[in-house]
Design a protein around this motif. Structure first.
Motif, PDB file in Angstrom:
ATOM      1  N   ARG A   1      -6.285  -0.522   9.338  1.00 35.21           N
ATOM      2  CA  ARG A   1      -6.785  -1.093   8.092  1.00 35.21           C
ATOM      3  C   ARG A   1      -8.314  -1.026   8.115  1.00 35.21           C
ATOM      4  NH1 ARG A   1      -1.875  -0.854   7.349  1.00 35.21           N
ATOM      5  NH2 ARG A   1      -0.560  -2.543   6.583  1.00 35.21           N
TER       6      ARG A   1
ATOM      7  N   THR B   1      10.846   8.295  13.083  1.00 36.39           N
ATOM      8  CA  THR B   1      10.869   6.923  13.584  1.00 36.39           C
ATOM      9  C   THR B   1      12.267   6.550  14.075  1.00 36.39           C
ATOM     10  OG1 THR B   1      11.323   6.302  11.324  1.00 36.39           O
ATOM     11  CG2 THR B   1       9.043   6.130  12.051  1.00 36.39           C
TER      12      THR B   1
ATOM     13  N   ILE C   1       1.511   4.910   1.514  1.00 37.02           N
ATOM     14  CA  ILE C   1       1.218   4.205   2.766  1.00 37.02           C
ATOM     15  C   ILE C   1      -0.299   4.181   3.001  1.00 37.02           C
ATOM     16  CG2 ILE C   1       1.373   6.169   4.378  1.00 37.02           C
ATOM     17  CD1 ILE C   1       3.158   4.299   6.148  1.00 37.02           C
TER      18      ILE C   1
ATOM     19  N   ALA D   1       8.473   9.825   7.635  1.00 36.67           N
ATOM     20  CA  ALA D   1       8.765   8.438   8.025  1.00 36.67           C
ATOM     21  C   ALA D   1      10.251   8.256   8.311  1.00 36.67           C
ATOM     22  CB  ALA D   1       8.317   7.473   6.928  1.00 36.67           C
TER      23      ALA D   1
ATOM     24  N   PRO E   1       2.523  -5.832   1.433  1.00 37.55           N
ATOM     25  CA  PRO E   1       2.978  -4.826   0.459  1.00 37.55           C
ATOM     26  C   PRO E   1       3.466  -3.531   1.089  1.00 37.55           C
ATOM     27  CG  PRO E   1       0.580  -5.056   0.429  1.00 37.55           C
ATOM     28  CD  PRO E   1       1.100  -6.166   1.286  1.00 37.55           C
ATOM     29  N   HIS E   2       3.062  -3.254   2.340  1.00 40.27           N
ATOM     30  CA  HIS E   2       3.446  -1.970   2.941  1.00 40.27           C
ATOM     31  C   HIS E   2       4.636  -2.066   3.880  1.00 40.27           C
ATOM     32  CE1 HIS E   2       0.086   0.354   1.364  1.00 40.27           C
ATOM     33  NE2 HIS E   2      -0.653  -0.717   1.567  1.00 40.27           N
TER      34      HIS E   2
ATOM     35  N   MET F   1      -0.816   0.970  12.934  1.00 41.19           N
ATOM     36  CA  MET F   1      -1.361   1.370  11.629  1.00 41.19           C
ATOM     37  C   MET F   1      -2.792   0.846  11.607  1.00 41.19           C
ATOM     38  SD  MET F   1       0.645   2.945   9.390  1.00 41.19           S
ATOM     39  CE  MET F   1       2.300   3.566   9.715  1.00 41.19           C
TER      40      MET F   1
ATOM     41  N   ILE G   1      18.190  11.694   5.276  1.00 49.97           N
ATOM     42  CA  ILE G   1      17.026  11.795   4.383  1.00 49.97           C
ATOM     43  C   ILE G   1      17.140  13.071   3.536  1.00 49.97           C
ATOM     44  CG2 ILE G   1      15.313  12.946   5.891  1.00 49.97           C
ATOM     45  CD1 ILE G   1      14.542   9.871   3.862  1.00 49.97           C
TER      46      ILE G   1
ATOM     47  N   HIS H   1      -0.936   1.751  -5.196  1.00 51.45           N
ATOM     48  CA  HIS H   1       0.203   1.607  -4.278  1.00 51.45           C
ATOM     49  C   HIS H   1       1.379   0.929  -4.979  1.00 51.45           C
ATOM     50  CE1 HIS H   1       2.525  -1.113  -1.652  1.00 51.45           C
ATOM     51  NE2 HIS H   1       2.704  -0.014  -0.954  1.00 51.45           N
TER      52      HIS H   1
ATOM     53  N   GLY I   1      11.948   1.831   4.295  1.00 51.50           N
ATOM     54  CA  GLY I   1      13.230   2.337   4.801  1.00 51.50           C
ATOM     55  C   GLY I   1      13.862   1.434   5.856  1.00 51.50           C
TER      56      GLY I   1
ATOM     57  N   CYS J   1       7.885  -1.658   5.713  1.00 53.23           N
ATOM     58  CA  CYS J   1       8.658  -0.408   5.678  1.00 53.23           C
ATOM     59  C   CYS J   1       9.701  -0.363   4.554  1.00 53.23           C
ATOM     60  CB  CYS J   1       9.356  -0.231   7.024  1.00 53.23           C
ATOM     61  SG  CYS J   1      10.374   1.246   7.077  1.00 53.23           S
TER      62      CYS J   1
ATOM     63  N   GLY K   1       8.061  -4.245  14.329  1.00 52.40           N
ATOM     64  CA  GLY K   1       8.330  -2.803  14.444  1.00 52.40           C
ATOM     65  C   GLY K   1       8.304  -2.092  13.094  1.00 52.40           C
ATOM     66  N   PHE K   2       8.711  -2.795  12.034  1.00 48.87           N
ATOM     67  CA  PHE K   2       8.688  -2.195  10.693  1.00 48.87           C
ATOM     68  C   PHE K   2       7.412  -2.581   9.937  1.00 48.87           C
ATOM     69  CE2 PHE K   2      13.408  -2.499  11.375  1.00 48.87           C
ATOM     70  CZ  PHE K   2      13.681  -1.130  11.311  1.00 48.87           C
TER      71      PHE K   2
ATOM     72  N   ARG L   1       5.072   2.385  -5.521  1.00 47.68           N
ATOM     73  CA  ARG L   1       6.187   1.702  -4.850  1.00 47.68           C
ATOM     74  C   ARG L   1       7.217   1.230  -5.879  1.00 47.68           C
ATOM     75  NH1 ARG L   1       6.906  -0.796   0.997  1.00 47.68           N
ATOM     76  NH2 ARG L   1       8.755  -1.973   0.597  1.00 47.68           N
TER      77      ARG L   1
END
Ligand code: HEM
Length: 411
Positions: free
Chosen positions: A305, A256, A95, A252, A361-362, A303, A158, A102, A366, A364, A355-356, A106
């Protein structure tokens, strides 16, 4: 309230009553260009140069789509100050990285999230939710919905995915609370925040490394086995990568979804008309209700950047090295995209909330699992306890996570 006369990165701002936060973001969205904020002083990182607050939906979509211009790796995406070097060992997972590192991580972990794995967990989610509601009914009204219901489902799932035995659930839960507990004195010693964070990271890393050593001898049908044996073009996760990825997943995955479920009960309690509508056609309306809960709950407030080179986005200039913070909470209430944005409307369609995270590329990893968990939890609750209501929420003191620590329930 003067528009710049508050600090979006301070937990105190997020502790304000809802109407004040909504109004502050409405004013920010109405500005010609994103407002610039000073950074807060924190004890364990140098004070940074400040950040542009992205509060409009269109800006968040664009910044998420353009990782070549707005990167996650240079100092981290999960924090406004640059992450100190000693933190990256535990909290420097994908993340907080850019491609190609990344993408490589991933790819490896996405292979472990195979449809077969996810399918297996779907049955587990159903069974776990049924058991949680059985136990809630046995305990009776008045108990803490967060610890007895909302937190238990994502924690169990999880941990099951990872192959972590039940006796470690509490250990994992306590450490993930410290990591995302912000500056809340219930979870962290405010005089030793950095040491507490590093220690929680170290303990989770040790746990996964012990489990990985055991799985090497006794492979199982779990994510740790899959991650330690996933082999992509001859590449495997290193032990350090496994440790920080595990920390990312447990944090995560836990911090959340539990908040989405708690906010969901609060929203249904405060909007009896919407509850009645949902109960009228539970199967038909649950998917829309889940999206609307995630939109308004926005469990992850933001988040960050960093700008990689001088550029323009949606008509505004940004300079290389500057920071932008993507306030999902604010974009999910953007009146340019959502009619009557503060209204909880389970029939809202379309509902392009962020929200996600935004598209990119990032997005969520999940999201599918989280949607499933929230859906199953409310299906179980509203079928068996259709009148269940929440009491007053005791909110987490954090600018990053829109958390509820405790909340009584009645039924
Ligand atoms: C309602 C629940 C959830 C919400 C609101 C949420 C929100 C988010 C957000 C906002 C991002 C960041 C996007 C970005 O930087 O652009 C993210 C990334 C991520 N989430 Fe979630 N999440 C949830 C549930 C989960 C669950 C259950 C898991 C794990 C099982 C998970 C694993 C991840 C991972 C691994 C990433 C990083 C992806 C990457 O960098 O490629 N999340 N999530």
């Amino acid at each position: 309230m003067d528009v710049i006369d508050f600090d979006l990165s301070a937990a105190e701002f997020w502790a304000l009553p809802m109407a004040e936060r909504e109004e502050a973001f409405r004013k920010l969205r109405a500005l010609d260009r994103p407002a610039f904020f000073e950074e807060m002083e924190i004890s364990f990182a140098p004070r940074g140069p400040g950040y542009h607050a992205l509060v409009r939906h269109a800006d968040i979509l664009e910044a998420s789509r353009r990782p070549d211009l707005f990167c996650s790796g240079d100092g981290g995406a999960t924090n406004i100050p640059d992450m100190p070097a000693e933190f990256t060992e535990y909290f420097g997972s994908m993340i907080n990285m850019d491609d190609p590192r990344h993408a490589r991580l991933r790819r490896i972990v996405s292979r472990a999230f195979t449809p077969r794995m996810i399918k297996r967990f779907e049955a587990d989610v159903d069974a776990a939710a049924a058991r949680i509601v059985d136990e809630l009914i046995a305990k009776g009204p008045g108990c803490d919905f967060v610890t007895e219901v909302a937190a238990r489902l994502p924690l169990k799932i999880i941990c099951d995915m990872m192959g972590i035995p039940e006796e470690h659930y509490r250990y994992v839960f306590d450490r993930s609370n410290i990591i995302l507990g912000g500056f809340d004195p219930e979870y962290t010693d405010l005089d030793n925040v950095a040491a507490n964070l590093l220690n929680a990271g170290l303990e989770l890393q040790q746990l996964v490394q012990d489990l990985a050593a055991h799985r090497a001898e006794h492979p199982g049908d779990d994510l740790i086995t899959a991650l330690t044996t996933a082999n992509l073009d001859g590449e495997q996760l290193t032990l350090q990568e496994l440790g920080s990825f595990f920390i990312l997943l447990v944090v995560a995955g836990n911090e959340t979804t539990r908040n989405a479920i708690s906010h969901g009960l609060l929203l249904l309690t405060r909007n009896p008309g919407q509850r009645a509508l949902l109960l009228d056609d539970l199967e038909g309306r649950l998917p829309g209700a889940v999206e609307e809960i995630v939109r308004l709950a926005a469990p992850v407030n933001f988040m960050r950047r960093k700008v990689t080179r001088d550029c323009e986005m949606n008509g505004n200039p940004y300079r290389a090295g500057e920071k932008v913070v993507l306030f999902y909470w604010a974009a999910n209430r953007d009146e340019a995209v959502f009619a009557d944005p503060h209204r909880f409307d389970i029939t809202r369609s379309p509902n392009p909330h962020v929200g996600f995270g935004g598209p990119g590329p990032h997005f969520c990893l999940g999201a599918h699992l989280a949607r499933r968990e929230i859906t199953v939890m409310f299906r179980e609750l509203l079928t068996r306890l259709p009148g269940i209501e929440s009491g007053r929420p005791d909110r987490l003191h954090s600018s990053f996570i829109n958390g509820i620590k405790h909340m009584e329930c009645a039924f």
